[in-house]
Write an enzyme that holds these catalytic residues in place. Structure first.
Site: not given
Ligand code: NAD
Length: 502
Positions: A225, A280
């Site tokens: 995200s 995404c």
């Molecule tokens: P997320 O941001 O919650 O988690 C992503 C990663 O970050 C995970 O490995 C998680 O453990 C880690 N993380 C979570 N909280 C954190 C923090 N406070 N500090 C550091 N690391 C942390 O995302 P999600 O819910 O797993 O996935 C969905 C999101 O990913 C959506 O926003 C989606 O649009 C995005 N996404 C983007 C793409 C792209 O290529 N642009 C592709 C797939 C998903």
């Protein structure tokens, strides 16, 4: 209860004092618990990766590529089991789980050709007797941090080019869908990858911060995200690392009056609700141009939505399954309530869906809003669920402005039969990936993937040639050799021979 551990130095390593639950979204029950690692565990992984990387980088590129070829074969061998495992933690239907694996494998196939892309450049005779050549060398130990929604594809986007280029890779997958990444590690080993070249460390923010701060990790690729992408980008870059951080999205489907509306609506429904909207590159916004187009699109959308079947992820008839967790389901429901309170018209309400025999599952029916305005927070934010919002645009320019002015800029699609309009749109829209009559324009493996604005932080995209650039650095050598005494006077270079003993 099944426990999901780490994979370091070619074996499963169990070491944790903290755990997170992994759910079966179909039932709502906890099906496993994943260990959450810390900086001490990461140290072990980095040491193992650093040891392995030297030998791996010294292995000739074609031999490295052979391991990738074998990995592709093994993933195909185990594809059904991998898809079932993936779908059991994520909730996406089996066909989507196969797509997740397939799009990842295509990047591995692309990376089999990496030897060609790291050959470097050479100028012979840049000066008299002087040659200049540049080498692409691996960075060393690199890391990837991935989201829950593509547990196979996104790790493979990152690790395949990194490994093919001669790096050692540390993957920190989402703690919500950790099992497929662990299985991929076992398949890498079986394919002949030396122990320590691919490692998996499980964890949450604590592990992410440890990765960002570790001085031996040279580059970090992140997908997740946007707020977290921006945080990860800032902290990693401040520590001197090369960073690429992909964030969230709010992709628009623009429908011009001349479009094939039946085809456009079928595409939009698939892209908005497929995988429960947890992509995404989903299309959660539809923007028809003109009231007549909007009315026609709405009528067709309602009919198509009423035909959607929500089911358990193993149901071959289901169009989509549950969302990933109860917390995520509650967040989506809150956004639906927000849309109502902001004055959007709720044409279909997916809340309150219960599946017989799976009452605890995280299911949501398809939701459709009409008369959504750009000023609404429910439009500005990413919802990441089976919710489609219709914003009526009164002109082509107004429709072009919507995605261009939106904070996110991942993907966009335009539906039209007018080539000139489509071309103009693609040239001017402020979004990184554009589809023309293509609802989910995820570029093929030999192009590259990346959004603009809050959808991407950093300069280089994922996979394709950008992926090779991200995981290598260029060294440029300028050389001049002293003339060979036996042939002194034979070459034009002699005038430039460095003073010697002669
Ligand atoms: P997320 O941001 O919650 O988690 C992503 C990663 O970050 C995970 O490995 C998680 O453990 C880690 N993380 C979570 N909280 C954190 C923090 N406070 N500090 C550091 N690391 C942390 O995302 P999600 O819910 O797993 O996935 C969905 C999101 O990913 C959506 O926003 C989606 O649009 C995005 N996404 C983007 C793409 C792209 O290529 N642009 C592709 C797939 C998903």
């Amino acid at each position: 209860m099944q426990q999901v551990s780490h994979f370091i130095g070619g074996r499963i390593v169990s070491q944790a004092s903290r755990f997170a639950d992994v759910f079966d979204p179909n039932t709502g029950r906890v099906q496993a618990r994943v260990e959450l690692g810390d900086a001490v565990l990461l140290e072990t992984a980095v040491a193992s990766a650093a040891r392995a990387q030297k030998g791996w980088a010294a292995t000739n590129p074609q031999r490295r590529a052979r391991v990738l070829f074998e990995f592709v074969r093994l993933v195909n061998r185990d594809r059904d089991a991998l898809a079932a495992l993936l779908s059991s933690e994520h909730g996406k239907v089996i066909a989507d789980a196969h797509g997740d694996i397939q799009r990842g494998l295509e990047v591995v196939e692309f990376a089999c050709g990496v030897p060609h892309l790291i050959k470097g450049d050479m100028t012979s005779g840049a000066g008299p007797g002087i040659d200049v050549y540049s080498l692409r060398q691996p960075l060393g130990v690199v890391a990837g941090i991935t989201p829950f929604n593509f547990p196979a594809m996104i790790p493979l986007w990152m690790c395949a080019p990194a490994i093919a280029c001669g790096n050692a890779f540390i993957l920190k997958p989402s703690e919500r869908t950790p099992s497929v990444p662990l299985r991929l590690a076992e398949l890498w080993l079986e394919a002949g990858l030396p122990e320590g070249v691919f490692n998996v460390v499980m964890g949450d923010k604590e592990m992410v911060d440890a990765i960002l701060d570790h001085p031996q990790i040279r580059a970090v690729s992140f997908v997740g995200s946007s707020d977290i992408a921006q945080y990860v980008y800032g902290r990693g870059a401040a520590a001197g690392k090369r960073m690429q951080c992909m964030g969230g999205a709010k992709n628009h489907g623009i429908v011009l009056p001349d479009a094939d509306l039946d085809q456009a609506v079928a595409d939009i429904v698939g892209a908005a609700f497929g995988s429960a909207g947890e992509r995404c590159m989903a299309l959660p916004v539809v923007a028809p141009v003109g009231e007549a187009t909007a009315d026609a699109v709405r009528q067709k959308l309602e009919a198509a939505i009423d035909g959607l079947r929500v089911g358990v992820s193993g149901d071959p008839q289901a169009h989509y399954g549950p969302v990933v967790t109860a917390a995520h389901k509650a967040r989506i429901e809150d956004y639906i309530a927000l849309g109502v309170s902001e004055g959007a018209e709720l044409a279909r309400d997916g809340r309150g869906l219960s599946l017989q025999g799976h009452e605890g599952g995280f299911f949501l029916g398809p939701t459709l809003f009409d008369h959504v305005k750009a000023s609404m927070r429910s439009y500005q934010d990413e919802i990441f669920g089976p919710v489609l919002q219709m914003v009526r645009a009164d002109s082509f320019e107004a429709a072009l402005d919507l995605p261009s002015r939106h904070a996110y800029g991942n993907g966009v699609a335009i539906f039209t039969r007018n080539g000139a309009r489509a071309r103009d749109f693609a040239a001017r829209v402020e979004v990184g990936m554009v589809g023309i009559n293509v609802p989910i324009p995820v570029p093929v493996a030999y192009h590259s993937f990346g959004g603009w604005k809050r959808s991407g932080f950093g300069d280089l995209n994922q996979y394709g040639e950008d992926g090779v650039r991200f995981y290598t650095r260029v060294k440029t050598v300028t050389q001049r050799w002293p003339a060979d005494e036996a042939h002194a006077g034979d070459t034009a270079a002699d005038g430039f021979v460095i003073p010697t003993m002669r």
